[in-house]
Design an enzyme around this catalytic site. Sequence first.
Site, short mmCIF file in Angstrom:
data_model
loop_
_atom_site.label_atom_id
_atom_site.label_comp_id
_atom_site.label_asym_id
_atom_site.label_seq_id
_atom_site.Cartn_x
_atom_site.Cartn_y
_atom_site.Cartn_z
CB SER A 215 30.08 45.99 44.18
OG SER A 215 30.09 45.45 42.88
CG ASP A 243 36.89 47.20 43.98
OD1 ASP A 243 37.65 48.00 43.41
OD2 ASP A 243 36.77 46.02 43.62
CG HIS A 330 34.59 43.13 43.98
ND1 HIS A 330 34.83 44.43 43.58
CD2 HIS A 330 33.23 42.96 43.89
CE1 HIS A 330 33.69 45.02 43.27
NE2 HIS A 330 32.71 44.16 43.46
#
Length: 632
Positions: A215, A243, A330
């Site tokens: 992230s 991601d 996610h």
Amino acid sequence: MKSRNRYSTSVIKLSQDIVLMSVLLIMSDHSAKMSSQACLSHNHQVTPTLESRSLNLDRRRILQQCFGKFGCYSVDHPWFSSHRPLSFFPKSPKVMKSYFFLYTRHNPIHLNLLKLEDARSVQMSHFDPSKMTFILTHGYFEHGHAAWLQRMKTELLVNGDYNVIILDWLTGSGPPYSQATANTRLIGVMGGHLMAFLKTHANLDLYKVHCIGHSLGAHVCGYLGSYLKNDLQLELGRITGLDPAEPNFEFTDPLVRLDPSDAYFVDVIHTDGNPITKMGLGLFQPSGHLDFYPNGGKVMYGCDAPMMKTLEQEHGNMAAAFRRVVGCNHFRAYEYFIESINSKCPFTAVECPSWEKFASGECNGCLTDGDPYSCDYMGFYAFTKLKGKRPEKENRALFILTAENEPFCAYHYRVTIKLSDTKESFIQGGDRGNFLMVLNGDNQASTRLQLNKQETFFEPGRTYHFMTTTGDLGHVHSADLIWEYALHPFNPLTWRLRSESRMFVNRVEIEQFGHKHKHTFCAQDKPFLPKKPKRVIWRPTCRENAPDPGSSFLGSLLNADPIGNAQQAINFVNPLNMNPLNGLASITGVFSGFRATMLNMGPSLRRMGLTVMRSDPVRRILESESKGPETP
């Protein structure tokens, strides 16, 4: 009282930020006007006035903030843009701390704390510069002791005798999100300072450093590598973005986000690539040398479970169920990477022009001639096929299917079924239904696999490709093929009233991704009756079919299936049946798929010499597409 004061302070700070951005915009416009007037009055020769110089100096002071040895940080373009409407300065290093936790096989549980520019902390630790070094870092609202970071650390130490450094920036990862976004820049530079210090004082080879971030942490790795390259003329070995965060990063300047220039090799796993308006949290934009899109990169298998089922799995905990629904896609990125470290199953991904072509079996996988990198491994071993060479291309998109639950890795098979073009087959005609298959390998047999994901109208003489996954079967020596006839209750064109459904098959070809071999099993143009398995085996030669004639008008019409697609769309958005967050995104796909089918009917219409009324929407679609762009 204290909480109220903190709330008031945060509101005042946000108001100050908004006022500051307004002042900057006004000053920017005023400065641009002054420059244009100077150009006009001096025949385009720019002569800065004292007023414009003063404005530019004030603008730089307002738009830039410096933190000593960690450098200066601007909130001007490209850090402020339409894709990042709020741009903050990072928190001061005095307020925001970064911690570097070292784990090795000598201390797999109890950490050694490495301190910036503290040689004694390195000397007293178990750090060994001759070994591979991994830097792991988290994303928004997380910390360095997160369970997934500890799992990844453990798997790495099982894999090899490494230095594993967890970068903890808890004091900077909290809300508001825009502030955490800004903090990643300073955290990345802090990490770069530690790497430069270790290179100088411990002779660390930076090409043996691999930064893995999830992230916002993916962009932290990007800033770390960018600082080493742009400020110190050094280069990091590898960055893996799990991601990378999308809000405030997608479509921004490469300087603002993770990109291939940040390290010698950059690979990215995209798992939550839907827009933020559809609750997507990850970056879909290609950001590395290799960009992996498991299951298409937007919705992961196992993450579209019905809300009621998710609530049941969380034992009625609504908060946990909501977090799982919103964050499941996610989180899958680091779950895939963790499994890839020690899995015997290779996460073999295939380069393909699009996810749709890959899912429909139109890509050849590892059989592509002249390109040894047409397939690669997602996760830990993504760099192995390059054998240390710098990648020649950037933003190569690779696709892979995963299982719904752990273990996520699966073995991919591309199945090709060629239906017979014999006279008997054409007299029988096409039918609507499903093909199922059981693959028989040396290790085990697969479960019954449904090849086509939705009921399809199959026509004689045509070739159909499918993608499917199984466990490790070993060498596949035969296959059991099953035909299932399926009429549509509201479509008489799919009914058989006086004859039995039969499907004549010429051959079945099976290719396992990751192996440059294709197995051909002859069906000898024999008929397959509904729900009666028939085994096909390898033979040295099979009768060759004529070239695929393409879809007929009837086949294109039946495979469009507007009634079935409409029912599927209704089921997707029904909150009692499916996850509505993922389901809403499917409606557009239904209509775009129907449009594509209508376009495919063009050749059939022309072959049949049909004339369609101008009011027919199909005719309008075909005409608009056939004209193409206007030429002057």
